[in-house]
Write a protein that holds these residues in place. Structure first.
Motif, PDB file in Angstrom:
ATOM      1  N   ASP A 145      41.801  40.407  46.770  1.00  0.00           N
ATOM      2  CA  ASP A 145      42.927  40.272  45.757  1.00  0.00           C
ATOM      3  C   ASP A 145      43.674  38.782  45.796  1.00  0.00           C
ATOM      4  N   THR A 164      30.315  35.773  44.576  1.00  0.00           N
ATOM      5  CA  THR A 164      30.910  35.912  43.109  1.00  0.00           C
ATOM      6  C   THR A 164      29.661  36.904  42.649  1.00  0.00           C
ATOM      7  N   PRO A 212      29.457  41.091  40.301  1.00  0.00           N
ATOM      8  CA  PRO A 212      29.671  42.503  40.455  1.00  0.00           C
ATOM      9  C   PRO A 212      29.251  43.102  41.877  1.00  0.00           C
ATOM     10  N   ASP A 252      34.952  37.057  44.833  1.00  0.00           N
ATOM     11  CA  ASP A 252      35.303  37.127  43.034  1.00  0.00           C
ATOM     12  C   ASP A 252      34.411  38.062  42.512  1.00  0.00           C
ATOM     13  N   THR A 253      34.927  39.393  42.249  1.00  0.00           N
ATOM     14  CA  THR A 253      33.998  40.445  41.548  1.00  0.00           C
ATOM     15  C   THR A 253      34.480  40.595  40.008  1.00  0.00           C
ATOM     16  N   THR A 254      35.291  39.805  39.481  1.00  0.00           N
ATOM     17  CA  THR A 254      35.831  39.820  38.136  1.00  0.00           C
ATOM     18  C   THR A 254      35.508  38.311  37.367  1.00  0.00           C
ATOM     19  N   ARG A 270      37.679  35.999  37.600  1.00  0.00           N
ATOM     20  CA  ARG A 270      38.997  35.599  37.315  1.00  0.00           C
ATOM     21  C   ARG A 270      39.614  34.932  38.410  1.00  0.00           C
ATOM     22  N   SER A 271      39.160  35.047  39.690  1.00  0.00           N
ATOM     23  CA  SER A 271      39.667  34.575  40.854  1.00  0.00           C
ATOM     24  C   SER A 271      39.658  33.065  41.044  1.00  0.00           C
ATOM     25  N   TRP A 295      31.075  31.172  39.286  1.00  0.00           N
ATOM     26  CA  TRP A 295      30.879  32.718  38.655  1.00  0.00           C
ATOM     27  C   TRP A 295      29.513  32.985  37.788  1.00  0.00           C
ATOM     28  N   ASP A 345      26.694  36.225  36.355  1.00  0.00           N
ATOM     29  CA  ASP A 345      26.572  37.958  36.278  1.00  0.00           C
ATOM     30  C   ASP A 345      25.644  38.428  37.524  1.00  0.00           C
TER      31      ASP A 345
END
Length: 664
Positions: free
Chosen positions: A483, A595, A597, A619-621, A623-624, A635, A637
């Protein structure tokens, strides 16, 4: 008739609100009145769970005759050292310089301009063992004030000059051989018979233990193993309710001073956790989780924050809550379990503390000797502890200091976050998040972090240790959760630390530029039971530099360590955390960015071992990266892990085995 302490929030000050002493809290009013009356100030510093503070209160501060003498001769000021560590540290320097020792209660006589006249600790109501009675001290100081004031003021000026002096910092960061020499020196203090360092009274020395764990030499790790094993068996550990007392009064860890502090248990929980990994000792991990259980069950408040301490005393005596008569144990656990209970805990009719039994693991192999198989022994001991805990819970508990101290909560949040990540228990991480959210929402006033909170009311401005400890906690929480909001909070704290506390000559002052200072701005360079503020600040700066790539913060971290390494040259035992941070900085630190999913699966590899020189960004999204520079441009996929040194990275990997290989 209540005195001026009745409106304070500190439980310690409120304990004295009904004294016949006309107490003032620390502040300008007391010193203005002293100037008007032309009399000295009597400063008494303590904390709520301090046994000898209670003794002096009962003997002297609750005695009408003594109180009358204090009120006639002095303006009397009470300070909670946990709320005002700056006041405590200022006059503790004087006490240690003039007597060669420190301790609480601390009793200091001051001029109206806050210069120290005379300093001591506990004074008995009746003279004994070479100590004058408290009334004798009061009259002697008052007499000197009336008849030898010039001499007294000269002495006060000299003593005031002692405050705020610091060691000359090293010119440059020492090499790794300096750390090796410090380890060697620390090992000289090791007690090979009982574990730990030195003789009685014996403290866990948490920062030193973590330093040895970080250093990782076979000799250092063996000292950690022996010490943690001895403490886990000893009476410093509560074998019924979990947690550790602050220290042992003997060299063998048998009888503690029964107060339990948040900072002790937060640090030891984390050390046992990391030692369990490093030394492959599952028993240490169990102790860590048992200690965390104590934090959650007994110190956690409904707000999510953690209380400061439990008292040593209950029912008017020290340790009453924890002691057992032999017949009481037999009656509680029953005839079937009594042989194992008595043999394991070594309980006897005569006891080991004032005729009663304080439980230790006297024989860890009692089950074998009684012909009970290991699994059955474990089940039986769990039931024994459950029954003892149920019986003990009916007793009157020691007093709880429910004041939430920011820096101590930082230690607890860090321990919980790391434990949750290491053992894979999200409940612990959630508890860390709740505590962190409470601190963020309730202890920040107009953008300024506060020192403590109680009953809906924050106290005065936070100190350097509050900012540094909480920044490290937020960094740990970010690494455990991914987070990025906790990363932002940590960065804000580091920025404020630099803005309000940094000394242009290097290091950090205890109090901020926006806060009142007792005599001079001091620096916290030596570990107490807590790591020093400057060592934690150096670690927070270094951590920030690894996440951001900012060389200026790395340089500032190094400059911050220079004074601490100067302390370590003469006394490594007093600078354990600084030495640990130095070792980490010199020992191939690395950044890990993961990074994609399935990043959580790869991140778990980082938590498999104690890696103090590794920071983890997840970072899983996608956005971090906006918040955490280490993630910028990484990042994809596909889930990938990058292992970097100074932002120069190896080729990314996508499997757990490959990541383990890179980290080795």
């Amino acid at each position: 008739m209540p005195n001026r302490l009745e409106t304070e929030t500190s439980p310690y000050l409120l304990q004295h609100a009904d004294n016949p002493v006309d107490w003032y809290p620390w502040g300008d009013e007391a010193f203005r009145v002293a100037a008007e009356r032309d009399c000295p100030v009597l400063l008494s510093v303590g904390y709520s769970s301090c046994h000898w503070c209670h003794v002096m209160a009962h003997e002297s501060f609750e005695d009408p005759a003594t109180a009358s003498l204090m009120n006639d001769l002095f303006v009397n000021v009470k300070v909670d050292r946990e709320e005002r560590p700056d006041v405590d540290a200022t006059y503790m320097e004087v006490l240690q310089a003039t007597t060669g020792r420190g301790g609480w209660p601390m009793t200091v006589f001051l001029t109206a301009d806050r210069k120290p006249l005379y300093a001591g600790t506990y004074f008995p109501a009746v003279a004994r063992q070479g100590m004058p009675s408290f009334q004798t001290v009061l009259m002697a100081v008052a007499d000197a004030w009336r008849h030898r004031r010039g001499e007294l003021m000269t002495s006060a000026a000299r003593l005031a000059d002692l405050v705020g002096r610091t060691v000359s910092p090293d010119a440059e960061l020492p090499p790794s051989s300096f750390v090796d020499e410090a380890v060697h020196t620390v090992l000289h203090h090791f007690d090979p018979v009982h574990g730990g360092f030195g003789t009685a009274p014996k403290f866990p020395q948490e920062p030193v233990l973590e330093f040895l764990l970080r250093a990782g030499t076979p000799e250092a790790l063996e000292v950690v193993r022996v010490t943690l094993s001895a403490m886990a068996r000893g009476g410093i550990r509560d074998h019924v309710g979990g947690g550790f007392a602050r220290y042992s009064v003997d060299a063998s860890w048998t009888i503690p001073h029964f107060e339990k502090m948040l900072y002790t248990n937060a640090q030891l929980a984390r050390i046992y956790l990391r030692a369990g990994q490093t030394l492959n000792e599952p028993a240490f991990t169990e102790v860590a989780l048992d200690t965390i259980g104590y934090l959650l069950h007994d110190l956690r408040l409904p707000t999510g924050g953690f209380a400061s301490a439990e008292d040593a005393d209950s029912e008017g005596a020290e340790g009453t809550f924890y002691l057992w008569d032999l017949d009481e144990i037999v009656d509680t656990v029953g005839p079937e379990l009594s042989p194992l209970a008595l043999a394991t805990f070594g309980a006897t009719g005569g006891g080991n503390f004032e005729g009663r039994n304080h439980l230790t693991i006297a024989d860890a192999h009692a089950g074998d000797k009684l012909g009970i198989d290991p699994l059955a022994t474990r089940i039986m001991l769990t039931e024994i502890r459950r029954r003892l805990h149920e019986r003990r819970s009916a007793r009157r508990r020691p007093g709880l200091d429910d004041k939430v101290v920011t820096s101590w909560n930082g230690l607890a949040i860090r321990a919980l976050a790391e434990a949750g990540a290491v053992v894979g228990d999200r409940r612990l991480v959630h508890a860390a998040q709740e505590a962190a959210s409470f601190i963020r929402d309730s202890l920040v006033v107009s953008g300024r972090l506060m020192r403590s909170w109680r009953g809906g009311h924050p106290s005065g401005p936070g100190f350097a240790d509050d900012h540094a400890s909480l920044a490290l906690a937020y960094f740990a929480l970010y690494q455990a959760t991914g987070d990025a909001s906790w990363f932002r909070e940590a960065q804000r704290l580091v920025d404020t630390l630099i803005e309000l506390f940094a000394d242009s000559r290097g290091g950090f002052f205890t109090s901020g530029t926006d806060a009142e200072t007792p005599l001079a701005r001091t620096k916290d360079l030596t570990d107490s039971p807590m790591p020093s503020a400057n060592a934690m600040a150096a670690e927070a700066l270094f951590t920030t530099s690894m996440f951001t790539g900012r060389s200026d913060l790395r340089a500032l971290a190094e400059r911050t360590l220079l004074s601490s390494t100067a302390v370590a040259r003469s006394s490594p035992m007093a600078a354990g955390h600084a030495l640990g941070v130095l070792h980490t900085m010199l020992d191939d630190p690395r950044e890990v960015a993961i990074t994609g999913p399935a990043a959580a699966e790869l991140a778990a590899v980082v938590w498999e071992e104690f890696r103090p020189g590794v920071v983890l960004a997840v970072d899983t999204t996608g956005r971090s990266a906006e918040t955490v520079p280490l993630l910028e441009g990484r990042w994809s996929d596909e889930t990938l892990a990058y292992v970097c040194r100074g932002f120069e990275c190896d080729l990314p990997v996508s499997t757990t085995d490959d990541l383990r290989g890179l980290l080795r």
